[in-house]
Scaffold this motif. Structure first.
Motif, short mmCIF file in Angstrom:
data_model
loop_
_atom_site.label_atom_id
_atom_site.label_comp_id
_atom_site.label_asym_id
_atom_site.label_seq_id
_atom_site.Cartn_x
_atom_site.Cartn_y
_atom_site.Cartn_z
N MET A 1 0.94 -1.08 -0.10
CA MET A 1 -0.08 -0.09 0.04
C MET A 1 0.77 1.30 -0.14
O MET A 1 1.80 1.37 0.84
N PRO A 2 0.71 2.04 -0.97
CA PRO A 2 1.59 3.64 -0.86
C PRO A 2 1.21 3.97 0.27
O PRO A 2 0.45 4.29 0.96
N LEU A 3 2.40 4.93 0.73
CA LEU A 3 2.37 5.72 1.88
C LEU A 3 1.89 7.23 1.33
O LEU A 3 1.99 7.50 0.01
N HIS A 4 1.18 7.81 2.21
CA HIS A 4 0.65 9.00 1.81
C HIS A 4 1.56 10.24 2.45
O HIS A 4 0.97 10.55 3.66
N VAL A 5 2.51 10.77 1.98
CA VAL A 5 3.60 11.73 2.29
C VAL A 5 2.84 13.04 2.48
O VAL A 5 2.54 13.46 1.31
N PRO A 6 2.72 13.78 3.60
CA PRO A 6 2.03 15.09 3.49
C PRO A 6 2.96 16.03 2.70
O PRO A 6 4.24 15.76 2.87
N PRO A 7 2.26 16.99 2.12
CA PRO A 7 3.25 17.95 1.45
C PRO A 7 3.85 19.01 2.46
O PRO A 7 3.29 19.25 3.55
N ALA A 8 5.06 19.18 2.33
CA ALA A 8 5.77 20.35 3.29
C ALA A 8 5.24 21.42 2.87
O ALA A 8 5.12 21.77 1.62
N PRO A 9 5.48 22.37 3.69
CA PRO A 9 5.18 23.73 3.72
C PRO A 9 6.20 24.20 2.40
O PRO A 9 7.37 24.03 2.47
N ALA A 10 5.68 24.96 1.29
CA ALA A 10 6.57 25.28 0.31
C ALA A 10 7.75 26.26 0.82
O ALA A 10 8.70 26.14 0.11
N PRO A 11 7.36 27.12 1.60
CA PRO A 11 8.75 27.96 2.42
C PRO A 11 9.64 27.12 2.82
O PRO A 11 10.81 27.48 2.63
N ALA A 12 9.33 25.99 3.62
CA ALA A 12 10.34 25.13 4.00
C ALA A 12 11.20 24.28 3.16
O ALA A 12 12.53 24.42 3.03
N LEU A 13 10.70 24.16 1.91
CA LEU A 13 11.21 23.30 0.82
C LEU A 13 12.19 24.39 0.18
O LEU A 13 13.23 24.18 -0.32
N ARG A 14 11.67 25.67 -0.17
CA ARG A 14 12.50 26.73 -0.36
C ARG A 14 13.77 27.00 0.33
O ARG A 14 14.91 27.31 -0.45
N THR A 15 13.66 27.10 1.49
CA THR A 15 14.98 27.16 2.36
C THR A 15 15.89 26.16 1.92
O THR A 15 17.19 26.38 1.96
N VAL A 16 15.38 24.96 2.05
CA VAL A 16 16.45 23.83 1.51
C VAL A 16 17.08 23.90 0.18
O VAL A 16 18.27 23.74 -0.01
N LEU A 17 16.29 24.24 -0.63
CA LEU A 17 16.64 24.32 -1.79
C LEU A 17 17.85 25.53 -2.05
O LEU A 17 18.93 25.55 -2.81
N THR A 18 17.59 26.49 -1.31
CA THR A 18 18.43 27.75 -1.23
C THR A 18 19.67 27.35 -0.71
O THR A 18 20.94 27.53 -1.18
N ALA A 19 19.72 26.46 0.56
CA ALA A 19 20.86 26.02 1.18
C ALA A 19 21.82 25.14 0.23
O ALA A 19 23.05 25.38 0.20
N LEU A 20 21.08 24.35 -0.63
CA LEU A 20 21.76 23.20 -1.49
C LEU A 20 22.33 24.13 -2.57
O LEU A 20 23.37 23.67 -3.16
N GLY A 21 21.82 25.21 -3.07
CA GLY A 21 22.43 25.98 -3.89
C GLY A 21 23.59 26.74 -3.33
O GLY A 21 24.09 27.53 -4.02
N SER A 22 23.75 27.05 -1.97
CA SER A 22 24.72 27.88 -1.44
C SER A 22 26.01 27.13 -1.10
O SER A 22 26.05 26.17 -0.27
N PRO A 23 26.99 27.28 -1.86
CA PRO A 23 28.11 26.47 -1.71
C PRO A 23 28.92 26.73 -0.17
O PRO A 23 29.40 25.85 0.33
N THR A 24 28.45 27.78 0.52
CA THR A 24 28.90 27.98 1.78
C THR A 24 28.04 27.27 2.71
O THR A 24 28.72 26.60 3.60
N ALA A 25 26.88 27.00 2.35
CA ALA A 25 26.19 26.29 3.28
C ALA A 25 26.51 24.78 3.37
O ALA A 25 26.68 24.03 4.13
N VAL A 26 26.76 24.46 2.09
CA VAL A 26 27.17 22.95 1.83
C VAL A 26 28.43 22.83 2.46
O VAL A 26 28.72 21.68 3.26
N ARG A 27 29.59 23.58 1.98
CA ARG A 27 30.89 23.28 2.42
C ARG A 27 30.93 23.38 3.97
O ARG A 27 31.68 22.91 4.59
N GLU A 28 30.13 24.30 4.72
CA GLU A 28 30.13 24.57 6.33
C GLU A 28 29.53 23.16 6.85
O GLU A 28 29.53 23.19 8.10
#
Length: 194
Positions: A1-28
């Motif tokens: 039976m598939p799991l029903h993953v709740p949607p994350a708040p869009a602003p939370a996802l945006r903060t993660v995408l921004t951090a992944l795109g930041s060489p400083t955040a990933v490097r530190e």
């Protein structure tokens, strides 16, 4: 039976995408596997992280939403996770991390997908026992950011689990919370008033 993953708040996802795109955040970040990864890193499987601060003698306690966790996938596997937290100004990126809970979370999710009943996956942290569980909530239409464990929900302890509690073995909340309550209750010292 598939799991029903709740949607994350869009602003939370945006903060993660921004951090992944930041060489400083990933490097530190203290995540060598994320630094060494080849190809694009994508946040997947957002799970609300609830915290069980107090265990009552009845075994039923309220939870609070602490944030959302995203597994960070590079190629065929998850190499890290990203946590977000709610601040007075909205959702904010908290940190990247790696370790045994990444693979353990993926394993527990795969295990849950083979169950006959549909569930909404969440994470439930029990800080007093240094324990993290996959919380399989029976109401798939519920808001993933609210609620508390129902007696019929399942908790799957993630590895490493506390001594004497088997990792990856699903337990009904009604069965596991009393055990956790007993473990979290301090034992009175000899000669102290009871």
């Amino acid at each position: 039976m598939p799991l029903h993953v709740p949607p994350a708040p869009a602003p939370a996802l945006r903060t993660v995408l921004t951090a992944l795109g930041s060489p400083t955040a990933v490097r530190e970040a203290r995540t060598p596997s994320l630094l060494r990864s080849q190809g694009p890193a994508t946040p997947e499987l957002p799970l609300p992280v609830h915290v069980l601060d107090e265990l009552s003698p009845a075994g039923v306690s309220a939870t609070r939403l602490a944030g959302w966790r995203f597994l960070i996938r590079c190629g065929e596997r998850s190499v890290a996770a990203a946590d977000t937290m709610l601040t007075p100004d909205g959702w904010a990126f908290s940190h990247f991390f790696e370790g045994p809970y990444i693979a353990s979370t993926e394993r527990a999710l795969r295990q849950a997908e083979t169950m006959s009943q549909p569930y909404q996956p969440r994470l439930l942290s029990v800080p007093s026992l240094y324990m993290l569980t996959l919380w399989l909530h029976g109401d798939c239409t519920a808001d993933g950011a609210t609620g508390h464990p129902a007696a019929t929900d399942l908790l799957v302890p993630l590895a490493p689990a506390p001594p004497g509690i088997a990792a990856h073995r699903p337990h009904r909340v009604a069965e596991l919370l009393p055990v956790l309550t007993h473990r979290a209750t301090p034992v009175p010292l000899l000669g102290s008033p009871a």
